[in-house]
Design an enzyme around this catalytic site. Structure first.
Site, PDB file in Angstrom:
ATOM      1  N   LYS A 115      25.694 -11.114  -7.328  1.00 17.12           N
ATOM      2  CA  LYS A 115      25.406 -11.517  -8.719  1.00 17.12           C
ATOM      3  C   LYS A 115      24.980 -12.983  -8.743  1.00 17.12           C
ATOM      4  CE  LYS A 115      27.780 -12.235 -13.204  1.00 17.12           C
ATOM      5  NZ  LYS A 115      29.021 -12.013 -13.988  1.00 17.12           N
ATOM      6  N   ASP A 152      26.412 -18.439 -17.330  1.00 15.12           N
ATOM      7  CA  ASP A 152      26.759 -17.340 -18.231  1.00 15.12           C
ATOM      8  C   ASP A 152      27.402 -17.875 -19.505  1.00 15.12           C
ATOM      9  OD1 ASP A 152      27.495 -14.992 -19.428  1.00 15.12           O
ATOM     10  OD2 ASP A 152      29.058 -14.466 -17.959  1.00 15.12           O
ATOM     11  N   LYS A 174      30.758 -16.853 -25.325  1.00 17.96           N
ATOM     12  CA  LYS A 174      32.082 -17.217 -24.816  1.00 17.96           C
ATOM     13  C   LYS A 174      32.657 -18.382 -25.616  1.00 17.96           C
ATOM     14  CE  LYS A 174      31.412 -15.972 -19.963  1.00 17.96           C
ATOM     15  NZ  LYS A 174      32.492 -14.984 -19.893  1.00 17.96           N
ATOM     16  N   ASP A 205      29.025 -18.637 -11.913  1.00 13.27           N
ATOM     17  CA  ASP A 205      28.820 -17.191 -12.029  1.00 13.27           C
ATOM     18  C   ASP A 205      27.766 -16.670 -11.051  1.00 13.27           C
ATOM     19  OD1 ASP A 205      29.813 -14.927 -13.240  1.00 13.27           O
ATOM     20  OD2 ASP A 205      28.408 -14.954 -14.922  1.00 13.27           O
ATOM     21  N   ASP A 245      28.149 -10.176 -22.923  1.00 17.52           N
ATOM     22  CA  ASP A 245      28.849 -10.975 -21.909  1.00 17.52           C
ATOM     23  C   ASP A 245      29.194 -10.131 -20.675  1.00 17.52           C
ATOM     24  OD1 ASP A 245      29.964 -13.182 -20.779  1.00 17.52           O
ATOM     25  OD2 ASP A 245      31.814 -13.155 -21.970  1.00 17.52           O
ATOM     26  N   GLU A 274      27.274  -8.925 -18.582  1.00 19.95           N
ATOM     27  CA  GLU A 274      25.885  -8.934 -18.116  1.00 19.95           C
ATOM     28  C   GLU A 274      25.762  -8.769 -16.613  1.00 19.95           C
ATOM     29  OE1 GLU A 274      27.684 -11.577 -18.411  1.00 19.95           O
ATOM     30  OE2 GLU A 274      27.284 -12.432 -16.440  1.00 19.95           O
ATOM     31  N   ARG A 315      27.170  -6.729 -14.550  1.00 27.31           N
ATOM     32  CA  ARG A 315      27.008  -5.326 -14.129  1.00 27.31           C
ATOM     33  C   ARG A 315      25.602  -4.814 -14.439  1.00 27.31           C
ATOM     34  NH1 ARG A 315      32.104  -3.677 -17.625  1.00 27.31           N
ATOM     35  NH2 ARG A 315      32.639  -5.777 -16.921  1.00 27.31           N
TER      36      ARG A 315
HETATM   37  N1  BES Z   1      31.194 -14.031 -15.599  1.00 21.87           N
HETATM   38  C1  BES Z   1      32.090 -13.322 -16.434  1.00 21.87           C
HETATM   39  C2  BES Z   1      33.428 -13.056 -15.750  1.00 21.87           C
HETATM   40  C3  BES Z   1      34.374 -14.215 -15.657  1.00 21.87           C
HETATM   41  C4  BES Z   1      35.077 -14.639 -16.759  1.00 21.87           C
HETATM   42  C5  BES Z   1      34.596 -14.820 -14.441  1.00 21.87           C
HETATM   43  C6  BES Z   1      35.968 -15.685 -16.663  1.00 21.87           C
HETATM   44  C7  BES Z   1      35.507 -15.842 -14.326  1.00 21.87           C
HETATM   45  C8  BES Z   1      36.188 -16.293 -15.431  1.00 21.87           C
HETATM   46  C9  BES Z   1      31.504 -11.976 -16.832  1.00 21.87           C
HETATM   47  O1  BES Z   1      30.140 -11.964 -17.008  1.00 21.87           O
HETATM   48  C10 BES Z   1      32.130 -11.618 -18.143  1.00 21.87           C
HETATM   49  O2  BES Z   1      31.994 -12.357 -19.062  1.00 21.87           O
HETATM   50  N2  BES Z   1      32.832 -10.486 -18.173  1.00 21.87           N
HETATM   51  C11 BES Z   1      33.493 -10.072 -19.353  1.00 21.87           C
HETATM   52  C12 BES Z   1      33.444  -8.570 -19.400  1.00 21.87           C
HETATM   53  C13 BES Z   1      33.914  -7.979 -20.693  1.00 21.87           C
HETATM   54  C14 BES Z   1      32.993  -8.392 -21.847  1.00 21.87           C
HETATM   55  C15 BES Z   1      33.940  -6.469 -20.565  1.00 21.87           C
HETATM   56  C16 BES Z   1      34.939 -10.561 -19.299  1.00 21.87           C
HETATM   57  O3  BES Z   1      35.533 -10.581 -18.231  1.00 21.87           O
HETATM   58  O4  BES Z   1      35.443 -10.949 -20.339  1.00 21.87           O
HETATM   59 ZN    ZN Z   2      29.030 -13.336 -15.857  1.00 23.53          ZN
HETATM   60 ZN    ZN Z   3      29.529 -12.586 -18.919  1.00 24.83          ZN
END
Ligand code: BES
Ligand code: ZN
Ligand code: ZN
Length: 488
Positions: free
Chosen positions: A255, A260, A267, A278, A337, A339, A341
């Protein structure tokens, strides 16, 4: 790049080494190596006295300094003899490097702690020294803020082990830099440039698809995520053919989200700056390919990095949008968010369609939920092939980079089914978020291709400091594990 570059092996007597510091190890049963005993004799038994007085115990990561003429002698605690191995050597090497930097000592030398100078042990020691010497200083302009370790000498190590440890740890430091640079420096274009350097060094084939190209090719996931930013996105493909073309390649997908913001499902402001990390999944992949370029093993590897920012510009994709990924499956977007995947869906589909891989590994800072589950201690893994998972666990044992398997049961796979499309990009609210991420990705891996997903959101940065990892910032974790797994 601020980490020690000059690493050498010496067969001189320890008294002839020119470094400003010589380090020896002490187990918690108070035993020293033959060299350690010699050093203690030269110091008229001062080390023994310190042990007898209880000032020195040999506990892991403990240090004590002595003086022999104009040379410093550093005694490093090695902990229990029964548990001693590569991880303890990495820790001890890192402890020497960090101690030297804190005292502004520029050149160091040390025995191979514990006395067994096998290739594996020498490699681990050098990894520890180099990784422990790493500092991210690129934006420090005051001279007082900058002190770096210049040289490390190993006494009677294995040349092969030292050479390999040097290459691998150098790469990890280089990737830590790439990851620590902010989003306005480490852009998708920068990742493509890094891939170009790797390709040139390793005689690899590089293909970089631009926005118009990958959109036309049907990569609806990457196209959608990239629609909210004007920073040019890239779909990067690196191919290393070190074996016969009819041998199946290993496929790596990372990734490469260089920032992000969450997109329209934005966020919170606090810690949003950390989302420059990210792209650490891409970091793992680039790091592995860097080492492959240097070592040139007899095998085939394909590396794919979908890379973009996730912003909320005027053309940004929206909750409710329905996309079509490269394998033709439709995706209902319920949170912009989630994204990572979406871009990995295209990456996994691409390697599955074009390469008939022996197995596929993907690396991603995919979910905050993995931090809730495992903290900053272990990477969450999931996959479809128990034998491959076992191999990953064995590699993890060897490199000290912890992984923990989560189940990918059918019940979880049901949670990413959509009512109006094939799948949706989130699972059940507040439930098993990391597994939902894995369940989603599984839809894009070709039938019968063994696959393991690594959720590195907890381990790529923010981990508790170890002697060979930095206090803050990127860890470069998993590059060493993957190299061990693929036999490099
Ligand atoms: N890059 C983030 C995951 C992340 C969050 C990594 C905080 C490290 C610290 C990812 O893109 C994301 O935002 N995932 C969401 C998924 C959810 C919306 C299903 C998450 O983890 O909140
Ligand atoms: Zn992300
Ligand atoms: Zn995200």
């Amino acid at each position: 790049m601020a980490h020690v570059k000059a690493i050498s092996n010496s067969t001189e007597p320890w008294t002839s080494l020119s470094a400003n510091l010589f380090a020896i190890g002490l187990f918690d049963d108070h035993s020293l190596t033959d060299v350690g005993v010699e050093v203690d004799q030269a110091l008229n038994g001062q080390i023994r006295h310190a042990i007898e007085l209880g000032d020195l115990k040999g506990k892991a990561d403990e240090t004590a300094l002595f003086y022999y003429h104009d040379k410093r002698i550093l005694v490093v605690g090695l902990g229990e003899k029964e548990k001693f191995g590569p991880e303890a050597l990495r820790r001890a090497g890192g402890t020497v490097a960090k101690t030297a930097i804190s005292k502004k000592i520029g050149t160091i030398s040390m025995e191979v702690f514990g006395g067994n100078n096998s290739a594996v042990n020498s490699q681990a020691l050098v990894e520890g020294v180099i990784l422990g010497s790493y500092q991210f200083l690129d934006y420090k302009t005051r001279e007082d803020d900058i002190f770096t370790l210049e040289e490390a000498v190993i006494l009677n190590g294995s040349e092969d082990g030292i050479g390999k440890g040097h290459i691998i740890a150098d790469v990890v430091c280089r990737i830590r830099d790439l990851e620590n640079h902010p989003g306005n420096v480490t852009t998708p274009t920068k990742l493509a440039e890094e891939a170009k350097q790797i390709a040139e060094e390793g005689g690899m084939k590089l293909t970089v698809y631009e926005r118009e190209e990958f959109t036309a090719m049907g990569m609806g996931g990457l196209a959608a995520v990239a629609s909210g930013t004007e920073e040019p996105p890239k779909f990067i493909v690196l191919e290393y053919w070190g074996d016969r073309q009819d041998q199946k390649p290993v496929a790596l997908v990372g990734k490469g989200l260089t920032f992000d913001s969450g997109g329209l499902s934005i966020k919170p402001a606090s810690k949003m700056d950390e989302m420059k990390f990210d792209m650490c999944g891409a970091g793992v992949v680039l790091g592995v390919m860097h080492a492959v370029a240097a070592i040139k093993p007899k095998m085939n590897i394909v590396a794919v990095i979908p890379s973009t920012e996730n912003l909320s510009g005027g053309k940004a994709y929206k909750p409710g949008d329905i996309l079509k990924a490269y394998n033709g499956k439709t995706i209902e977007v319920l949170n912009t968010d989630a994204e990572g995947r979406l871009i990995l869906a295209d990456g996994l589909s691409y390697v599955s369609k074009h390469y008939d891989p022996e197995y596929v590994l993907d690396f991603a800072t995919l979910t905050g939920a993995v931090i809730t589950a495992l903290g900053h201690v272990a990477t969450g893994i999931m996959g479809t092939d128990p034998a491959l998972i076992e191999r990953v666990k064995a590699a993890s044992e060897a490199t000290g980079e912890k992984v923990w398997e989560l189940p990918l049961w059918e019940e979880y796979c049901e949670q990413v089914k959509s009512k109006i499309a094939d799948v949706k990009n989130i699972g059940a609210p507040r439930q098993a978020g990391t597994i939902a991420g894995g369940a989603f990705l599984k839809e894009f891996v070709g039938e019968d291709i063994p696959w393991v997903h690594f959720d590195i959101a907890g381990t790529a940065w923010g981990s508790k400091e170890k002697p060979y990892t930095p206090k803050r910032g990127a860890t470069g974790e998993l590059i060493r594990l993957v190299l061990n797994l693929i036999g490099v």
